[in-house]
Design an enzyme around this catalytic site. Structure first.
Site, short mmCIF file in Angstrom:
data_model
loop_
_atom_site.label_atom_id
_atom_site.label_comp_id
_atom_site.label_asym_id
_atom_site.label_seq_id
_atom_site.Cartn_x
_atom_site.Cartn_y
_atom_site.Cartn_z
N TYR A 156 0.83 -1.22 0.00
CA TYR A 156 0.00 0.00 0.00
C TYR A 156 0.87 1.27 0.00
CZ TYR A 156 -3.82 3.12 1.55
OH TYR A 156 -4.76 4.13 1.67
N LYS A 160 1.01 4.36 -2.73
CA LYS A 160 0.65 5.74 -2.39
C LYS A 160 1.83 6.70 -2.60
CE LYS A 160 -3.62 4.80 -1.62
NZ LYS A 160 -4.66 5.28 -2.54
P1 NAD Z 1 -13.43 2.22 0.76
O1 NAD Z 1 -12.93 0.83 0.90
O2 NAD Z 1 -14.53 2.69 1.62
O3 NAD Z 1 -13.84 2.51 -0.75
C1 NAD Z 1 -13.05 2.12 -1.85
C2 NAD Z 1 -13.97 1.91 -3.04
O4 NAD Z 1 -13.14 1.55 -4.16
C3 NAD Z 1 -14.97 0.77 -2.83
O5 NAD Z 1 -16.29 1.21 -3.12
C4 NAD Z 1 -14.52 -0.30 -3.79
O6 NAD Z 1 -15.58 -1.07 -4.33
C5 NAD Z 1 -13.83 0.52 -4.87
N1 NAD Z 1 -12.87 -0.28 -5.63
C6 NAD Z 1 -12.02 -1.22 -5.18
N2 NAD Z 1 -11.34 -1.78 -6.18
C7 NAD Z 1 -11.76 -1.18 -7.32
C8 NAD Z 1 -11.45 -1.33 -8.69
N3 NAD Z 1 -10.55 -2.24 -9.10
N4 NAD Z 1 -12.07 -0.54 -9.59
C9 NAD Z 1 -12.99 0.37 -9.19
N5 NAD Z 1 -13.34 0.54 -7.91
C10 NAD Z 1 -12.73 -0.21 -6.97
O7 NAD Z 1 -12.12 3.16 0.93
P2 NAD Z 1 -12.00 4.68 1.38
O8 NAD Z 1 -11.52 4.70 2.77
O9 NAD Z 1 -13.19 5.44 0.98
O10 NAD Z 1 -10.74 5.11 0.48
C11 NAD Z 1 -10.81 5.94 -0.67
C12 NAD Z 1 -9.39 6.31 -1.07
O11 NAD Z 1 -8.76 7.04 -0.02
C13 NAD Z 1 -8.50 5.09 -1.32
O12 NAD Z 1 -7.64 5.34 -2.42
C14 NAD Z 1 -7.70 4.99 -0.06
O13 NAD Z 1 -6.47 4.32 -0.27
C15 NAD Z 1 -7.52 6.43 0.31
N6 NAD Z 1 -7.24 6.64 1.72
C16 NAD Z 1 -8.12 6.25 2.68
C17 NAD Z 1 -7.79 6.45 4.02
C18 NAD Z 1 -8.73 6.04 5.13
O14 NAD Z 1 -8.34 6.18 6.31
N7 NAD Z 1 -9.92 5.57 4.87
C19 NAD Z 1 -6.57 7.02 4.37
C20 NAD Z 1 -5.70 7.40 3.36
C21 NAD Z 1 -6.04 7.21 2.03
#
Ligand code: NAD
Length: 250
Positions: A156, A160
């Protein structure tokens, strides 16, 4: 209306941050092309948008961002349907955590494919249209972990950090011929979504304790940052990585 009539693609639009972002963009007058691999997640987004009276501007696409052919097809269809693509939010992301010595090749490949290749696929397909238009805004989901690393997140954190490299490269490259295409990344800390639900309660408590603002983030906090970077309010900001973590890392 901060995104009036702007055509915005959001990937991972059915997830925690993606759903909050799509709904906020619709509230701000955008036409949203919401893409997600999960049909159920998109149905839940559609339901919420309908309840809030925002469904008119919404069109959903079941899309796996790792599939280059499918990405190209859907992006072409979005352009044909709406006549422009103003904003791309590369938000889809996954985790598959494991300590280095236990990480399997398929865990590495899975996360690299979605978080890194997916962003490349989407941006390559969309940049063609933005270059033709001479303008656009692209925002990529990086993470605090892409800057500082994290135990158990070799795959991961690599993706990133890679997203930051692509962001800075595209901020330089897509403006070469004078196009006003801005490319930025966001670096969230811990946000309350299905992705972080998997983490042990004890870890979350420790994070809150170490965070000056004494809470974890909500999807809406991140949605508002995406909105700012998508809109013309950030018209002189490009190539940046904006942290959103309640001060966890200062
Ligand atoms: P989440 O798991 O709630 O949502 C991710 C979404 O991406 C899901 O709806 C999933 O179905 C979709 N997805 C997965 N694989 C896919 C693919 N191959 N094609 C299309 N869609 C796909 O995650 P989140 O927490 O809402 O995260 C959103 C973004 O923010 C991500 O890139 C994550 O890495 C980043 N992020 C999140 C956090 C956190 O604390 N939640 C922190 C830093 C970064």
């Amino acid at each position: 209306m901060r995104l009036k009539d702007k055509v915005c693609i959001v990937t991972g639009a059915g997830g925690g941050i993606g759903k909050a972002t799509t709904l906020l963009f619709l509230e701000e007058g955008a036409k949203a092309a919401a893409c997600d691999i999960s049909k159920e997640a998109l149905e839940s987004l559609e339901k919420e948008a309908t309840e809030k009276g925002l469904a008119e501007g919404l069109k959903t696409f079941i899309l796996d961002v790792t599939n280059r052919e499918e990405v190209k097809k859907v992006v072409d269809e979005i352009y044909k349907t709406f006549g422009s693509i103003d904003v791309l939010i590369n938000n889809a992301g996954v985790t598959k955590d494991q300590l280095l010595l236990r990480m399997r090749e398929e865990d590495w490949d899975f996360v690299i494919n979605v978080n890194l290749k997916g962003v490349f696929n989407m941006t390559q397909a969309v940049a063609k249209y933005m270059l033709k238009q001479g303008k656009g805004s692209i925002v990529n989901a990086s993470s605090l972990v892409g800057v500082y690393g994290n135990i158990g997140q070799t795959n991961y954190s690599a993706t990133k950090a890679g997203v930051i490299g692509m962001t800075k490269t595209w901020a330089k490259e897509l403006t070469l011929r004078g196009a006003q295409i801005r490319v930025n990344a966001i670096a969230p800390g811990f946000i309350r979504t299905p992705m972080t639900e998997k983490l042990p309660q004890k870890i979350m408590e420790q994070v809150i304790e170490r965070t000056p603002l004494k809470r974890i983030g909500e999807p809406e906090d991140v949605a508002r940052l995406y909105l700012f970077l998508a809109s013309d309010e950030s018209s002189f900001i490009t190539g940046q990585v904006i942290g959103i973590d309640g001060g966890l890392v200062i």
